[in-house]
Design a protein around this motif. Sequence first.
Motif, PDB file in Angstrom:
ATOM      1  N   TYR A   1      -8.305   5.473  10.739  1.00 17.59           N
ATOM      2  CA  TYR A   1      -6.890   5.782  10.552  1.00 17.59           C
ATOM      3  C   TYR A   1      -6.123   5.787  11.870  1.00 17.59           C
ATOM      4  CZ  TYR A   1      -7.885   6.382   5.695  1.00 17.59           C
ATOM      5  OH  TYR A   1      -8.263   6.145   4.404  1.00 17.59           O
ATOM      6  N   ARG A   2      -6.769   6.160  12.970  1.00 16.03           N
ATOM      7  CA  ARG A   2      -6.125   6.038  14.293  1.00 16.03           C
ATOM      8  C   ARG A   2      -5.799   4.576  14.566  1.00 16.03           C
ATOM      9  NH1 ARG A   2      -9.642   9.916  16.162  1.00 16.03           N
ATOM     10  NH2 ARG A   2     -11.102   8.329  16.852  1.00 16.03           N
ATOM     11  N   GLU A   3      -6.763   3.703  14.254  1.00 21.02           N
ATOM     12  CA  GLU A   3      -6.567   2.265  14.456  1.00 21.02           C
ATOM     13  C   GLU A   3      -5.415   1.745  13.593  1.00 21.02           C
ATOM     14  OE1 GLU A   3      -9.248  -1.616  13.591  1.00 21.02           O
ATOM     15  OE2 GLU A   3     -10.233  -0.028  14.728  1.00 21.02           O
ATOM     16  N   LEU A   4      -5.229   2.349  12.428  1.00 24.48           N
ATOM     17  CA  LEU A   4      -4.138   1.960  11.533  1.00 24.48           C
ATOM     18  C   LEU A   4      -2.813   2.622  11.909  1.00 24.48           C
ATOM     19  CD1 LEU A   4      -6.066   2.088   8.139  1.00 24.48           C
ATOM     20  CD2 LEU A   4      -5.320   0.043   9.383  1.00 24.48           C
ATOM     21  N   GLY A   5      -2.838   3.476  12.938  1.00 23.57           N
ATOM     22  CA  GLY A   5      -1.609   4.095  13.414  1.00 23.57           C
ATOM     23  C   GLY A   5      -1.226   5.374  12.709  1.00 23.57           C
ATOM     24  N   THR A   6      -2.192   6.007  12.059  1.00 24.95           N
ATOM     25  CA  THR A   6      -1.917   7.272  11.376  1.00 24.95           C
ATOM     26  C   THR A   6      -3.113   8.199  11.588  1.00 24.95           C
ATOM     27  OG1 THR A   6      -1.121   8.229   9.293  1.00 24.95           O
ATOM     28  CG2 THR A   6      -2.814   6.530   9.109  1.00 24.95           C
ATOM     29  N   SER A   7      -3.130   9.298  10.882  1.00 25.67           N
ATOM     30  CA  SER A   7      -4.232  10.252  11.002  1.00 25.67           C
ATOM     31  C   SER A   7      -4.975  10.357   9.680  1.00 25.67           C
ATOM     32  CB  SER A   7      -3.695  11.631  11.396  1.00 25.67           C
ATOM     33  OG  SER A   7      -2.932  12.164  10.327  1.00 25.67           O
ATOM     34  N   PHE A   8      -6.163  10.910   9.756  1.00 27.94           N
ATOM     35  CA  PHE A   8      -6.953  11.143   8.550  1.00 27.94           C
ATOM     36  C   PHE A   8      -6.203  12.113   7.629  1.00 27.94           C
ATOM     37  CE2 PHE A   8     -11.493  12.487   7.048  1.00 27.94           C
ATOM     38  CZ  PHE A   8     -11.305  11.810   5.857  1.00 27.94           C
ATOM     39  N   ALA A   9      -5.619  13.149   8.221  1.00 25.80           N
ATOM     40  CA  ALA A   9      -4.863  14.125   7.423  1.00 25.80           C
ATOM     41  C   ALA A   9      -3.698  13.454   6.695  1.00 25.80           C
ATOM     42  CB  ALA A   9      -4.355  15.256   8.316  1.00 25.80           C
ATOM     43  N   GLU A  10      -2.993  12.558   7.400  1.00 20.39           N
ATOM     44  CA  GLU A  10      -1.872  11.861   6.763  1.00 20.39           C
ATOM     45  C   GLU A  10      -2.378  10.945   5.658  1.00 20.39           C
ATOM     46  OE1 GLU A  10       2.020  10.995   5.839  1.00 20.39           O
ATOM     47  OE2 GLU A  10       1.180  12.598   7.059  1.00 20.39           O
ATOM     48  N   ALA A  11      -3.531  10.320   5.861  1.00 14.01           N
ATOM     49  CA  ALA A  11      -4.116   9.470   4.823  1.00 14.01           C
ATOM     50  C   ALA A  11      -4.439  10.288   3.569  1.00 14.01           C
ATOM     51  CB  ALA A  11      -5.377   8.787   5.354  1.00 14.01           C
ATOM     52  N   VAL A  12      -4.912  11.514   3.750  1.00 18.13           N
ATOM     53  CA  VAL A  12      -5.202  12.387   2.605  1.00 18.13           C
ATOM     54  C   VAL A  12      -3.894  12.735   1.881  1.00 18.13           C
ATOM     55  CG1 VAL A  12      -6.057  14.669   1.922  1.00 18.13           C
ATOM     56  CG2 VAL A  12      -7.346  13.282   3.568  1.00 18.13           C
ATOM     57  N   ARG A  13      -2.828  13.026   2.651  1.00 15.97           N
ATOM     58  CA  ARG A  13      -1.525  13.315   2.029  1.00 15.97           C
ATOM     59  C   ARG A  13      -1.013  12.097   1.258  1.00 15.97           C
ATOM     60  NH1 ARG A  13      -1.100  16.617   6.631  1.00 15.97           N
ATOM     61  NH2 ARG A  13      -0.292  14.967   7.967  1.00 15.97           N
ATOM     62  N   ILE A  14      -1.181  10.906   1.830  1.00 15.56           N
ATOM     63  CA  ILE A  14      -0.763   9.677   1.146  1.00 15.56           C
ATOM     64  C   ILE A  14      -1.556   9.510  -0.148  1.00 15.56           C
ATOM     65  CG2 ILE A  14      -0.814   7.150   1.300  1.00 15.56           C
ATOM     66  CD1 ILE A  14      -0.235   7.540   4.352  1.00 15.56           C
ATOM     67  N   PHE A  15      -2.861   9.733  -0.076  1.00 13.60           N
ATOM     68  CA  PHE A  15      -3.711   9.630  -1.267  1.00 13.60           C
ATOM     69  C   PHE A  15      -3.229  10.592  -2.355  1.00 13.60           C
ATOM     70  CE2 PHE A  15      -7.243  11.257  -3.780  1.00 13.60           C
ATOM     71  CZ  PHE A  15      -7.771  10.086  -4.302  1.00 13.60           C
ATOM     72  N   ALA A  16      -2.956  11.843  -1.971  1.00 18.85           N
ATOM     73  CA  ALA A  16      -2.510  12.846  -2.947  1.00 18.85           C
ATOM     74  C   ALA A  16      -1.171  12.447  -3.561  1.00 18.85           C
ATOM     75  CB  ALA A  16      -2.410  14.217  -2.280  1.00 18.85           C
TER      76      ALA A  16
END
Length: 90
Positions: A23-38
């Motif tokens: 997710y760092r490589e994609l320009g975001t964070s793991f936490a933000e990815a979880v929020r996006i998923f939710a």
Amino acid sequence: MAKEATLQVRMDADLKEKAEALYRELGTSFAEAVRIFAKQSVLENGMPFVMSANRKSTYGRLSQYADPVKRELEEGAYERAVTERYDKAD
């Protein structure tokens, strides 16, 4: 929207490190990815990908990574939390 709730998830440390790096490589964070998923789950009123017992499907391929002990502990966790919340309110 204010971020006022916390989510804790147990997972393999190596998996967490790899996901964080991805997710760092994609320009975001793991936490933000979880929020996006939710958020996407709520918008779609379900998983934002197709799940199936077929091993050739997404879930079938991902099920090999599931931890049966954690799944057993997590089963019904939401219902227990809601019940406890309302029991305390009485």
